[in-house]
Design a protein around this motif. Sequence first.
Motif, PDB file in Angstrom:
ATOM      1  N   VAL A  87       0.542  -1.078  -0.121  1.00  0.00           N
ATOM      2  CA  VAL A  87       0.334  -0.073  -0.226  1.00  0.00           C
ATOM      3  C   VAL A  87       0.700   1.642   0.102  1.00  0.00           C
ATOM      4  CG1 VAL A  87      -1.672   1.309   1.001  1.00  0.00           C
ATOM      5  CG2 VAL A  87      -1.732  -1.522   1.063  1.00  0.00           C
ATOM      6  N   LEU A  88       2.045   1.568   1.048  1.00  0.00           N
ATOM      7  CA  LEU A  88       3.167   2.451   0.655  1.00  0.00           C
ATOM      8  C   LEU A  88       3.304   2.537  -0.919  1.00  0.00           C
ATOM      9  CD1 LEU A  88       5.018   2.339   4.513  1.00  0.00           C
ATOM     10  CD2 LEU A  88       2.685   3.657   3.494  1.00  0.00           C
ATOM     11  N   SER A  89       4.074   1.554  -1.357  1.00  0.00           N
ATOM     12  CA  SER A  89       4.726   1.899  -2.751  1.00  0.00           C
ATOM     13  C   SER A  89       3.227   1.984  -3.465  1.00  0.00           C
ATOM     14  CB  SER A  89       4.759  -0.167  -3.059  1.00  0.00           C
ATOM     15  OG  SER A  89       6.032  -0.394  -2.118  1.00  0.00           O
ATOM     16  N   GLY A  90       1.659   2.121  -3.327  1.00  0.00           N
ATOM     17  CA  GLY A  90       1.253   1.951  -4.439  1.00  0.00           C
ATOM     18  C   GLY A  90       0.974   3.612  -4.176  1.00  0.00           C
ATOM     19  N   TYR A  91       1.381   4.396  -3.201  1.00  0.00           N
ATOM     20  CA  TYR A  91       0.785   5.989  -2.995  1.00  0.00           C
ATOM     21  C   TYR A  91       2.398   6.293  -3.345  1.00  0.00           C
ATOM     22  CZ  TYR A  91      -3.672   5.405  -1.734  1.00  0.00           C
ATOM     23  OH  TYR A  91      -5.093   4.993  -1.689  1.00  0.00           O
ATOM     24  N   ASN A  92       3.078   5.326  -3.530  1.00  0.00           N
ATOM     25  CA  ASN A  92       4.659   5.961  -3.892  1.00  0.00           C
ATOM     26  C   ASN A  92       5.206   6.637  -2.732  1.00  0.00           C
ATOM     27  OD1 ASN A  92       6.651   6.621  -6.309  1.00  0.00           O
ATOM     28  ND2 ASN A  92       6.138   8.955  -6.253  1.00  0.00           N
ATOM     29  N   LEU A  93       4.638   6.262  -1.544  1.00  0.00           N
ATOM     30  CA  LEU A  93       5.923   6.538  -0.322  1.00  0.00           C
ATOM     31  C   LEU A  93       7.002   5.981   0.005  1.00  0.00           C
ATOM     32  CD1 LEU A  93       2.799   6.477   1.436  1.00  0.00           C
ATOM     33  CD2 LEU A  93       4.645   9.052   1.091  1.00  0.00           C
ATOM     34  N   HIS A 117      13.351  -0.603   7.555  1.00  0.00           N
ATOM     35  CA  HIS A 117      13.732   0.953   5.895  1.00  0.00           C
ATOM     36  C   HIS A 117      12.451   1.908   6.352  1.00  0.00           C
ATOM     37  CE1 HIS A 117      13.718  -2.102   3.632  1.00  0.00           C
ATOM     38  NE2 HIS A 117      13.259  -1.276   2.727  1.00  0.00           N
ATOM     39  N   ARG A 118      11.041   1.001   5.964  1.00  0.00           N
ATOM     40  CA  ARG A 118       9.849   1.896   5.765  1.00  0.00           C
ATOM     41  C   ARG A 118       8.730   2.063   6.607  1.00  0.00           C
ATOM     42  NH1 ARG A 118       7.616  -0.550   0.379  1.00  0.00           N
ATOM     43  NH2 ARG A 118       7.291   1.089   0.345  1.00  0.00           N
ATOM     44  N   VAL A 119       9.323   1.545   8.414  1.00  0.00           N
ATOM     45  CA  VAL A 119       8.473   2.260   8.870  1.00  0.00           C
ATOM     46  C   VAL A 119       9.412   3.076   9.847  1.00  0.00           C
ATOM     47  CG1 VAL A 119       7.226   1.023  10.933  1.00  0.00           C
ATOM     48  CG2 VAL A 119       7.162  -0.324   9.024  1.00  0.00           C
ATOM     49  N   LYS A 120       8.141   4.590  10.026  1.00  0.00           N
ATOM     50  CA  LYS A 120       9.366   5.370  10.463  1.00  0.00           C
ATOM     51  C   LYS A 120       8.786   5.231  12.222  1.00  0.00           C
ATOM     52  CE  LYS A 120      11.487   7.210   7.557  1.00  0.00           C
ATOM     53  NZ  LYS A 120      13.151   6.718   8.234  1.00  0.00           N
ATOM     54  N   THR A 121       7.258   5.545  12.028  1.00  0.00           N
ATOM     55  CA  THR A 121       7.239   5.282  13.598  1.00  0.00           C
ATOM     56  C   THR A 121       5.687   4.447  13.774  1.00  0.00           C
ATOM     57  OG1 THR A 121       5.283   6.485  14.080  1.00  0.00           O
ATOM     58  CG2 THR A 121       7.723   7.501  14.718  1.00  0.00           C
ATOM     59  N   LEU A 122       6.051   3.310  15.316  1.00  0.00           N
ATOM     60  CA  LEU A 122       4.566   2.023  14.733  1.00  0.00           C
ATOM     61  C   LEU A 122       3.549   2.888  16.223  1.00  0.00           C
ATOM     62  CD1 LEU A 122       6.175  -1.118  15.461  1.00  0.00           C
ATOM     63  CD2 LEU A 122       4.536  -0.577  13.931  1.00  0.00           C
ATOM     64  N   THR A 123       2.038   2.977  16.181  1.00  0.00           N
ATOM     65  CA  THR A 123       1.451   3.409  17.392  1.00  0.00           C
ATOM     66  C   THR A 123       0.692   2.211  16.770  1.00  0.00           C
ATOM     67  OG1 THR A 123       1.096   5.395  17.316  1.00  0.00           O
ATOM     68  CG2 THR A 123      -0.367   4.673  17.967  1.00  0.00           C
ATOM     69  N   ILE A 124       0.953   1.366  18.766  1.00  0.00           N
ATOM     70  CA  ILE A 124       0.117  -0.243  18.193  1.00  0.00           C
ATOM     71  C   ILE A 124      -1.277  -0.370  19.281  1.00  0.00           C
ATOM     72  CG2 ILE A 124       0.332  -2.348  18.927  1.00  0.00           C
ATOM     73  CD1 ILE A 124       1.988  -1.988  16.760  1.00  0.00           C
ATOM     74  N   VAL A 125      -2.105   0.457  18.547  1.00  0.00           N
ATOM     75  CA  VAL A 125      -3.237   0.255  19.538  1.00  0.00           C
ATOM     76  C   VAL A 125      -4.238  -1.035  19.771  1.00  0.00           C
ATOM     77  CG1 VAL A 125      -5.782   1.132  19.627  1.00  0.00           C
ATOM     78  CG2 VAL A 125      -4.258   2.192  18.111  1.00  0.00           C
ATOM     79  N   SER A 126      -4.803  -1.366  21.621  1.00  0.00           N
ATOM     80  CA  SER A 126      -5.621  -2.381  21.793  1.00  0.00           C
ATOM     81  C   SER A 126      -5.008  -3.812  20.976  1.00  0.00           C
ATOM     82  CB  SER A 126      -6.660  -2.283  21.495  1.00  0.00           C
ATOM     83  OG  SER A 126      -7.168  -1.344  22.328  1.00  0.00           O
ATOM     84  N   SER A 127      -4.314  -4.083  21.186  1.00  0.00           N
ATOM     85  CA  SER A 127      -2.863  -5.191  20.911  1.00  0.00           C
ATOM     86  C   SER A 127      -2.129  -6.116  21.251  1.00  0.00           C
ATOM     87  CB  SER A 127      -2.264  -4.565  19.662  1.00  0.00           C
ATOM     88  OG  SER A 127      -1.176  -6.125  18.610  1.00  0.00           O
TER      89      SER A 127
END
Length: 285
Positions: A87-93, A117-127
Motif C-alpha cells: 500500500v505504501l508503494s502504491g502511494y509512491n511512499l 527501513h519503511r516504518v518511521k514510527t509504530l502506534t499499536i492500539v489494543s494489541s
Amino acid sequence: MEERTIEGEGVKIQTQAFGNLDDPPILLIMGAFASMAWWPDDFAELLAAGGRYVIRYDNRDTGLSTAYVPGTAKYTLEDMAKDAMAVLSGYNLQAGHLVGMSMGGVIAQLAALIRPHRVKTLTIVSSTPLGVEWLPPPDDDYRRHMATLDHLDWNDRDQVADFLARDAEAVASKRHPHDASAARRLIERDLARSPSFSSLQNHLAAAAPSPVRAKAADIQIPTLVVHGMADPVFPIAHAHAMVAAIKGARLVSIEGGGHELHAEDWPQIAREILLHTSVIHVGRL
C-alpha cells in the motif's frame, strides 16, 4: 477522499486516503473481521486535520480487497504485513507511520521487523506483543462470546451481522455508552459492501500462531502503545508487556477503554498519534 486499488504480491488491496498528499503519511491497519470502514471517516479526518496524509485499506478477505473461498486461504500475518508495504508503494511512499489496531497491531509489528527501513514510527492500539508468552487470556465473558463461532453459519449474512453486533457490544468501553444502533449500521454497511463477507472467517487461520519467531523486543522503531484499561480481549497486561519489550516505547492508557475506538476517546488518541508522528517527516519514492 481518494480511492485506489493497489496491486500487491498476488493480491488486490482497496484503499482510501484523506488529507494533503504532501503531509507525513499515516497508514491505518485494522484487525480481524474488520474492513477499513472500522477506522471511522471522522477519525481519519481528525488526523488529516492535524497535518497528516491518512491512508486506510481493506485487509485481505474484507471489503473490496482480494477474497478467498473460505478455508482455502494460505496467507499468513507476514503476508499481510507485506500487503501494508505494498500500500505504501502504491502511494509512491518510501515509508510511513504505521498505526495498527488489534490484529492490525500484530501486522504492524511484523512490518516493522520485516521492512524496518519503511516504518518511521509504530502506534499499536489494543494489541499484543510478538514473542511474549504467558500473557492473560481474554476475559471469561469474551471467551464465551467467541465460543459461539462454533455454531455460526458464515454464509448467513444475518447470523454474521448478529455475531459482529454482539462482538461490538462485548468489546465496548466501560466508561462511555455503547451505541448499538450505530454499530449495527456500520456492520450492515460493511457486509453489504463486501462481495464475499463469508471469507472473513479466513482471518481465524491467518491469526493462528506463526512458526516465525518474531519478537517485539527486536523492534528498533519509536513506538506508542495505546490501550484501553478495560480491554476484554487483550487485558492491559499486554500493553505493559509491549512497553517492557520495545525499548523506549510509551504507553497511553485509555481510562475505561475497551477493545474499540470510541468516539469519546478520539481526541485523546488522535492527539497522541499526532504528537508521536510529528518528529520525522518521510519522503516519496
